[in-house]
Design a protein around this motif. Structure first.
Motif, PDB file in Angstrom:
ATOM      1  N   GLY A 161      48.778  38.869  44.486  1.00 44.44           N
ATOM      2  CA  GLY A 161      48.613  39.013  43.048  1.00 44.44           C
ATOM      3  C   GLY A 161      48.335  40.446  42.642  1.00 44.44           C
ATOM      4  N   THR A 162      48.453  40.690  41.350  1.00 48.10           N
ATOM      5  CA  THR A 162      48.239  42.034  40.819  1.00 48.10           C
ATOM      6  C   THR A 162      47.441  41.961  39.521  1.00 48.10           C
ATOM      7  OG1 THR A 162      50.331  41.940  39.595  1.00 48.10           O
ATOM      8  CG2 THR A 162      50.379  42.948  41.790  1.00 48.10           C
ATOM      9  N   ILE A 170      38.396  38.705  34.842  1.00 49.11           N
ATOM     10  CA  ILE A 170      38.100  38.640  36.280  1.00 49.11           C
ATOM     11  C   ILE A 170      39.389  38.699  37.085  1.00 49.11           C
ATOM     12  CG2 ILE A 170      37.148  37.245  38.157  1.00 49.11           C
ATOM     13  CD1 ILE A 170      35.286  35.934  36.234  1.00 49.11           C
ATOM     14  N   PHE A 171      39.345  39.460  38.157  1.00 55.82           N
ATOM     15  CA  PHE A 171      40.418  39.449  39.147  1.00 55.82           C
ATOM     16  C   PHE A 171      39.797  39.308  40.527  1.00 55.82           C
ATOM     17  CE2 PHE A 171      43.186  41.540  42.258  1.00 55.82           C
ATOM     18  CZ  PHE A 171      44.396  40.900  42.011  1.00 55.82           C
ATOM     19  N   ARG A 172      40.112  38.225  41.199  1.00 55.04           N
ATOM     20  CA  ARG A 172      39.610  38.009  42.551  1.00 55.04           C
ATOM     21  C   ARG A 172      40.604  38.577  43.557  1.00 55.04           C
ATOM     22  NH1 ARG A 172      37.417  32.368  45.335  1.00 55.04           N
ATOM     23  NH2 ARG A 172      36.821  33.301  47.340  1.00 55.04           N
ATOM     24  N   ILE A 173      40.149  39.500  44.366  1.00 59.82           N
ATOM     25  CA  ILE A 173      40.986  40.073  45.410  1.00 59.82           C
ATOM     26  C   ILE A 173      41.093  39.066  46.550  1.00 59.82           C
ATOM     27  CG2 ILE A 173      41.194  41.925  47.111  1.00 59.82           C
ATOM     28  CD1 ILE A 173      39.655  43.733  45.204  1.00 59.82           C
ATOM     29  N   SER A 227      42.458  48.528  50.228  1.00 57.52           N
ATOM     30  CA  SER A 227      43.812  48.213  49.772  1.00 57.52           C
ATOM     31  C   SER A 227      43.897  48.306  48.257  1.00 57.52           C
ATOM     32  CB  SER A 227      44.223  46.805  50.225  1.00 57.52           C
ATOM     33  OG  SER A 227      44.195  46.668  51.620  1.00 57.52           O
ATOM     34  N   PHE A 228      42.886  47.760  47.578  1.00 57.05           N
ATOM     35  CA  PHE A 228      42.883  47.780  46.117  1.00 57.05           C
ATOM     36  C   PHE A 228      42.805  49.214  45.604  1.00 57.05           C
ATOM     37  CE2 PHE A 228      41.079  47.734  41.911  1.00 57.05           C
ATOM     38  CZ  PHE A 228      41.730  46.684  41.283  1.00 57.05           C
ATOM     39  N   SER A 281      43.822  36.647  37.466  1.00 59.55           N
ATOM     40  CA  SER A 281      45.256  36.868  37.317  1.00 59.55           C
ATOM     41  C   SER A 281      46.062  36.531  38.551  1.00 59.55           C
ATOM     42  CB  SER A 281      45.521  38.313  36.922  1.00 59.55           C
ATOM     43  OG  SER A 281      45.177  39.184  37.964  1.00 59.55           O
ATOM     44  N   ASN A 282      45.416  36.321  39.687  1.00 57.68           N
ATOM     45  CA  ASN A 282      46.175  35.935  40.861  1.00 57.68           C
ATOM     46  C   ASN A 282      46.000  34.459  41.185  1.00 57.68           C
ATOM     47  OD1 ASN A 282      43.533  36.277  41.567  1.00 57.68           O
ATOM     48  ND2 ASN A 282      43.972  37.089  43.608  1.00 57.68           N
ATOM     49  N   GLU A 283      45.452  33.668  40.259  1.00 55.61           N
ATOM     50  CA  GLU A 283      45.213  32.264  40.558  1.00 55.61           C
ATOM     51  C   GLU A 283      45.859  31.304  39.569  1.00 55.61           C
ATOM     52  OE1 GLU A 283      41.081  31.549  40.985  1.00 55.61           O
ATOM     53  OE2 GLU A 283      40.892  32.809  42.759  1.00 55.61           O
ATOM     54  N   THR A 284      46.225  31.738  38.357  1.00 56.76           N
ATOM     55  CA  THR A 284      46.762  30.808  37.383  1.00 56.76           C
ATOM     56  C   THR A 284      47.974  31.384  36.681  1.00 56.76           C
ATOM     57  OG1 THR A 284      45.494  31.636  35.512  1.00 56.76           O
ATOM     58  CG2 THR A 284      44.413  29.987  36.883  1.00 56.76           C
ATOM     59  N   GLU A 285      48.853  30.487  36.220  1.00 57.54           N
ATOM     60  CA  GLU A 285      50.019  30.908  35.475  1.00 57.54           C
ATOM     61  C   GLU A 285      49.628  31.520  34.138  1.00 57.54           C
ATOM     62  OE1 GLU A 285      52.677  27.692  35.096  1.00 57.54           O
ATOM     63  OE2 GLU A 285      53.052  27.494  37.245  1.00 57.54           O
TER      64      GLU A 285
END
Length: 211
Positions: A115-116, A81-84, A143-144, A14-18
């Protein structure tokens, strides 16, 4: 053998693509793989020792150790997947990265995350992965956990390390998320066998009832 599932992975990071901005409305998954990984090079050849220990190369593509484990988990559980990733990227140079990691740890610093996770409430299970940095989680994992309330969720830690495993990080996660069900016997993979660990990871997931 894992197919890396690049097409699928790109749409769930979710923090890498539209496309992933709509993850909360399009996804029916109830599991999420949240991970931080720091490969120290993007070049698959002529790696230094430190670079080689932080990476896995699949079909000529360089992945971080924890990234590879995260992909296998997602591939076999159907999780999103969410990459921090930090707002200020970490350097690839090993010595510089060591200095920053140790400074963050000594100062109890919380790097800002880029991203979030959209609608984290939809997820029942959070696979939570990271490399062991100096007998602890990287500070961006703190942080997460500061940012998201995981109360009522099952949190499944996984770690890649030289030999230290989780150290005391599972107790740290439990302390920061007291209302979550934190799996205390999480998945620990040694960095020197990560590339050959797929069958072991799948076996562990199966034994725990995630597959």
């Amino acid at each position: 053998m894992i197919g890396i599932r690049e097409e699928n992975a790109e749409t769930t990071l979710s923090n890498e693509t539209e496309d992933s901005e709509n993850m909360d409305s399009n996804s029916t998954a109830k599991s999420l793989v949240v991970y931080f990984s720091m490969p120290e090079t993007t070049e698959p050849e002529n790696m230094s020792r430190e670079e080689g220990l932080s990476t896995v190369v699949i079909d000529g593509e360089v992945l971080g150790n924890t990234q590879y484990v995260a992909y296998i988990i997602a591939e076999n559980t159907g999780a999103d997947i969410f990459r921090i990733e930090p707002v200020t990227p970490y350097p690839l140079d090993h010595s510089e990265l060591e200095d920053i990691a140790q400074k963050e740890q000594s100062e109890n610093f919380r790097p800002e995350i880029a991203g979030t996770v959209e609608n984290i409430e939809q997820y029942d299970t959070i696979f939570f992965g990271f490399p062991n940095w100096y007998y602890d989680m990287p500070m961006i994992m703190y942080s997460f956990l500061d940012q998201y309330d995981l109360a009522g969720k099952t949190v499944v830690p996984f770690v890649t390390s030289g030999a230290s495993g989780f150290s005391d990080s599972i107790n740290t996660i439990k302390g920061m998320e007291p209302d979550a069900d934190v799996v205390t016997d999480g998945l620990s993979i040694l960095r020197n066998v990560v590339q050959d660990s797929e069958s072991d990871i799948i076996e562990w997931l199966t034994e725990k009832g995630f597959v």
